[in-house]
Design a protein around this motif. Structure first.
Motif, PDB file in Angstrom:
ATOM      1  N   GLN A  24      19.073 -96.594  -2.056  1.00 30.37           N
ATOM      2  CA  GLN A  24      19.636 -97.512  -3.044  1.00 30.37           C
ATOM      3  C   GLN A  24      18.981 -97.225  -4.397  1.00 30.37           C
ATOM      4  O   GLN A  24      17.863 -96.731  -4.462  1.00 30.37           O
ATOM      5  N   VAL A  25      19.692 -97.529  -5.458  1.00 35.37           N
ATOM      6  CA  VAL A  25      19.135 -97.324  -6.800  1.00 35.37           C
ATOM      7  C   VAL A  25      17.864 -98.148  -6.967  1.00 35.37           C
ATOM      8  O   VAL A  25      17.813 -99.325  -6.596  1.00 35.37           O
ATOM      9  N   SER A  26      16.841 -97.509  -7.548  1.00 32.76           N
ATOM     10  CA  SER A  26      15.606 -98.239  -7.830  1.00 32.76           C
ATOM     11  C   SER A  26      15.184 -98.105  -9.291  1.00 32.76           C
ATOM     12  O   SER A  26      14.316 -98.849  -9.745  1.00 32.76           O
ATOM     13  N   GLY A  27      15.790 -97.164 -10.018  1.00 33.56           N
ATOM     14  CA  GLY A  27      15.396 -97.017 -11.409  1.00 33.56           C
ATOM     15  C   GLY A  27      16.063 -95.836 -12.073  1.00 33.56           C
ATOM     16  O   GLY A  27      16.883 -95.135 -11.467  1.00 33.56           O
ATOM     17  N   VAL A  28      15.663 -95.624 -13.339  1.00 34.40           N
ATOM     18  CA  VAL A  28      16.206 -94.530 -14.139  1.00 34.40           C
ATOM     19  C   VAL A  28      15.045 -93.810 -14.808  1.00 34.40           C
ATOM     20  O   VAL A  28      14.128 -94.453 -15.323  1.00 34.40           O
ATOM     21  N   ARG A  29      15.086 -92.498 -14.787  1.00 33.30           N
ATOM     22  CA  ARG A  29      14.072 -91.698 -15.465  1.00 33.30           C
ATOM     23  C   ARG A  29      14.709 -90.998 -16.656  1.00 33.30           C
ATOM     24  O   ARG A  29      15.848 -90.554 -16.590  1.00 33.30           O
ATOM     25  N   PHE A  30      13.928 -90.866 -17.745  1.00 32.74           N
ATOM     26  CA  PHE A  30      14.435 -90.264 -18.969  1.00 32.74           C
ATOM     27  C   PHE A  30      13.775 -88.916 -19.214  1.00 32.74           C
ATOM     28  O   PHE A  30      12.786 -88.559 -18.559  1.00 32.74           O
ATOM     29  N   GLN A  31      14.323 -88.180 -20.174  1.00 31.60           N
ATOM     30  CA  GLN A  31      13.836 -86.828 -20.450  1.00 31.60           C
ATOM     31  C   GLN A  31      12.370 -86.817 -20.876  1.00 31.60           C
ATOM     32  O   GLN A  31      11.658 -85.838 -20.621  1.00 31.60           O
ATOM     33  N   ASP A  32      11.906 -87.889 -21.512  1.00 29.89           N
ATOM     34  CA  ASP A  32      10.507 -87.927 -21.932  1.00 29.89           C
ATOM     35  C   ASP A  32       9.556 -88.343 -20.816  1.00 29.89           C
ATOM     36  O   ASP A  32       8.362 -88.509 -21.030  1.00 29.89           O
ATOM     37  N   GLY A  33      10.088 -88.533 -19.606  1.00 26.52           N
ATOM     38  CA  GLY A  33       9.262 -88.898 -18.458  1.00 26.52           C
ATOM     39  C   GLY A  33       9.143 -90.386 -18.206  1.00 26.52           C
ATOM     40  O   GLY A  33       8.664 -90.801 -17.151  1.00 26.52           O
TER      41      GLY A  33
END
Length: 823
Positions: free
Chosen positions: A222-231
């Motif tokens: 299940q979805v738990s979060g989002v990660r971005f290009q800057d970490g």
């Protein structure tokens, strides 16, 4: 005894707003002319997709937004198939096959397949809890997840994303909007208005993470979060992708219809098959694919009139767009060119404490664009001024204060009190002023929402909301209390123009560098953006261009045009349409040697070899090269041909040597990569036998020299050229032709032909650049020559070898001839 033939069969693929509005219009005009069958992919009657936002927010229920319940179809004699999409079209037998394997015939087929939501290709995109915001099923999913989780991340700070975010906020979720840019709704707002909007939404509890590029969606089951290009990361129980839509052309494309971004239609909404029409978001008209409801309904009216046999209708010619944000408590209206250019004036009113922002962009005392935030009551009036291009000089000083405050200054600015009862207020739903006034008085309506509920006025696209509020205010008097508002491709939210300027201003000299610098969502891009980036880099930094097959369309890599049966056509260049016996013998011998199925004279005065097999291409081009026959670039976004008449050399009407002029032009300009195909013609007298006035660059001989014409098009939408200027000598023709082509290469968007480009920038601007600034004209010529010294057929430099995906075909070249020695 006479018998009447049964009505013809109209089969509609798509049960959405565009298809149903078309059917409604047809029923009103010719109720018994067709037996109508409709196929819908969803298990409901048609509903108002615009109202998904209030459905998500809990302000409406499903019954409120269903516009056509199942009973309606039965009462109209319409056969409806719900939850049963069409899977294929058999054009030869005029039939379709549905998802249950059943075949259905038609006399006329109407494609109203709408669009697909764009899914960003990220790791984790398929996890449960990742949804789009497109239909009622998506809303059901979000409402269920909102009951279980508390944290939502909405990817996309455009219109759709903000509406989804506000709906989830009202469901009690903690909502963060993630946007690639630092400006919300960048297609509708300038920076100042976007900042005010962001502040207003933050006051309501919405959070923002921008500018930020999503790298991955986190989670296992299940979805738990989002990660971005800057970490950095954000926790999430729900991720909504609201980054835009793409026309659903799958069915049309599989059936062999002409498709680009959408299914291409003419002004009568006819596709490349005369028995198939298209309407709505799936249709591409004059290069535009519309996602707003008003254009879709205008297209539906055109189709209905056509099917009803109306003869007094010229067809659909396009729409002027406006946008409203459907978020409770925030009024926002945007239309037209709200940024303007150096020739525009900006009239601005800003009251940050009240969050009111009004901006009008004016050019030659005509409204070009408008942005309203907080006070949108005059939106429909400004839209009227913009659409009709009305002169505002008499009331320019008072225009920002609205129609109510104009007094006697408002000549031509009709007040709502002066509008007749028959004036159509809501084009989407066909509601007139008198209907609204009658409902307000008889039903004692006092709010905009009540008027919408009883009349449907402003319930669809919302562009008429301001006028409806004016009618409310006029009818109620003192009792009225006013209420308190195309990316380049799927790999980037940036527009083609934003990408073009970034390549130029940030000195991006490779496709890979551009994708990294501009934060592409896909590290390898897609064919659309790679080709566009390659083109812009070719124009601005020709010396740095690298040979990469992925950056060129397959036809350009193979130097041949792929045909409908998978074979190819080969078109050698004949300078100015002239040839010699030796060249004709060589072409004939090559055709015999390779058993070419057909030889044809083209519309551009060339010879094409049709039916060539892919594996034959290297040998055919090698043989043509031995006879110094080079490519006619019939396959490319490039300078194609220069069509000529014989002119004064042979014709008794000719006044100048058009044949020589055409040869000189073609040898000067050939092998130029351009934003789109680029055609020229030279006519030896004003009789214009070479049809120079429907070419990208046309030259017409007159007694005193030459007329230079630009921006013509002889395709689906015929456009006659604009007269750029008159010159006396051949040398001046060559100079202007190089300067115009280079200016077009620098300023136009990739895949924008000269016809729409000239319409967009204006012939007066072109004259200012090219005619009134001789130094700049010389500079453009110098740039053109320099570019060709760097790019003297770079695609011919690869060694001979086996034809494959990594190889360019060799292409025989002649030395580039500069303006000084082209003769």
């Amino acid at each position: 005894m006479m018998t009447t033939s049964p009505p013809k069969h109209l089969l509609v693929v798509g049960n959405g707003m565009a298809g149903i509005r078309t059917v409604e219009e047809l029923l009103a005009l010719a109720p018994n002319s067709f037996h109508i069958t409709i196929f819908g992919a969803e298990p409901y009657g048609s509903y108002n997709r615009i109202l998904l936002s209030p459905l998500l927010a809990g302000e409406k229920n499903k019954a409120d937004i269903i516009t056509h319940p199942l009973e309606w179809y039965a009462t109209q004699g319409i056969t409806l198939h719900v939850d049963n999409p069409i899977l294929s079209i058999d054009r030869e037998n005029k039939s379709v096959t549905d998802s249950r394997g059943q075949s259905h015939t038609y006399d006329t087929l109407l494609l109203a397949t709408g669009s697909h939501p764009i899914i960003i290709p990220l790791p984790g995109q398929q996890l449960p809890g990742v949804v789009t915001f497109r239909d009622m099923k998506d809303v059901d999913t979000m409402l269920e997840l909102a009951k279980e989780g508390k944290r939502a991340v909405v990817i996309g700070g455009g219109l759709l994303g903000l509406e989804a975010a506000m709906g989830l906020l009202k469901q009690g979720m903690q909502v963060t909007v993630v946007h690639l840019l630092d400006i919300l709704m960048e297609r509708q707002l300038d920076a100042a208005a976007a900042a005010l909007l962001k502040s207003a939404l933050e006051e309501r509890g919405m959070q923002f993470y921008m500018p930020a590029q999503t790298a991955a969606i986190l989670g296992e089951s299940q979805v738990s979060g989002v990660r971005f290009q800057d970490g950095s990361e954000l926790p999430a129980d729900l991720v909504v992708m609201a980054v835009g839509v793409r026309a659903n052309i799958d069915l049309g494309k599989a059936a062999g219809l002409h498709c680009e971004r959408g299914i291409v239609v003419d002004d009568q909404m006819q596709t490349s098959d005369p028995h198939i029409l298209a309407v709505g978001e799936c249709a591409q008209h004059r290069g535009m694919v519309y996602g707003l409801v008003a254009p879709l309904f205008e297209q539906g009216k055109t189709i209905a009139r056509r099917l009803a046999g109306a003869t007094d209708h010229s067809g659909y010619t396009g729409s002027t767009l406006s946008t409203r944000l459907k978020v409770t408590g925030i009024d926002l209206f945007s239309a037209g060119d709200f940024l303007g250019d150096a020739a525009c004036d900006t009239i601005l009113y800003q009251d940050p404490s009240r969050r009111i922002y009004k901006k009008l962009v004016i050019k030659n005392n005509i409204v070009q664009g408008v942005v309203l935030l907080g006070d949108t009551v005059d939106g429909s009036w400004y839209m009227e001024l913009l659409r009709e291009q009305k002169e505002i000089t008499p009331f320019r000083q008072q225009i920002l204060f609205g129609r109510h405050h104009l007094g006697d200054a408002g000549h031509g600015a009709t007040k709502v009190a002066d509008l007749p009862a028959t004036h159509q207020v809501c084009g989407c739903n066909g509601v007139c002023k008198g209907t609204i006034e009658e409902a307000i008085i008889k039903k004692e309506l006092t709010t905009l929402e009540e008027v919408r509920a009883h009349t449907k006025a402003s319930a669809s696209c919302g562009s008429c909301t301001g006028l409806v509020e004016e009618i409310l205010a006029h009818t109620l008097g003192g009792d009225y209390i006013p209420a308190q508002s195309k990316s380049l491709c799927r790999c980037t939210p940036l527009t083609s123009d934003q990408v073009r300027l970034a390549v130029r201003d940030q000195q991006l000299t490779s496709v890979v560098q551009a994708m990294q610098q501009l934060a592409w969502s896909s590290p390898d891009g897609c064919p659309s953006c790679r080709q566009a980036l390659n083109y812009y880099i070719t124009v601005f930094y020709p010396a740095t261009i690298q040979e990469n097959p992925a950056d060129r369309f397959v036809n350009e890599r193979l130097h041949a045009n792929i045909q409908r049966d998978g074979s190819y056509s080969v078109v050698p260049r004949l300078w100015g349409g002239t040839t010699t016996p030796a060249q004709l013998r060589a072409i004939a011998e090559i055709a015999e040697r390779f058993s070419v199925p057909e030889i044809k004279l083209t519309g551009g005065q060339r010879i094409t070899l049709l039916g060539v097999k892919k594996e034959q291409l290297p040998a055919i081009w090698a043989a043509l090269g031995e006879q110094e026959l080079v490519s006619g670039h019939a396959y490319g976004k490039a300078v194609r041909t220069v069509k000529t008449c014989v002119g004064s050399r042979w014709c008794r009407f000719g006044v100048q040597d058009s044949e020589q002029m055409g040869v000189l032009l073609e040898k000067q300009l050939w092998n130029s990569w351009t934003a789109h195909k680029y055609k020229l013609a030279v006519s030896g007298c004003p009789r214009n036998c070479a049809e120079a006035t429907i070419k990208d660059f046309g030259v017409v001989a007159v007694e005193a020299g030459w007329e230079l014409h630009v921006g013509g098009n002889g395709g689906i939408k015929v456009r006659v050229t604009d007269l750029l200027c008159r010159v006396e000598s051949m040398e001046e023709v060559l100079q202007y032709s190089a300067a115009f082509l280079q200016l077009y290469r620098r300023e136009a968007l990739y895949l924008e032909r000269t016809a729409p480009w000239v319409e967009r920038v204006g012939i007066r601007w072109l004259q200012q650049q090219l005619v009134e600034q001789p130094d700049y004209r010389q500079q453009l010529c110098a740039e053109f020559i320099q570019a060709h010294q760097c790019l003297d057929d770079p695609w011919s430099t690869r060694a001979q070898g086996k034809l494959g995906t990594q190889d360019f075909l060799p292409l025989t070249s002649i030395p580039f001839r500069s303006l000084e020695n082209v003769a």
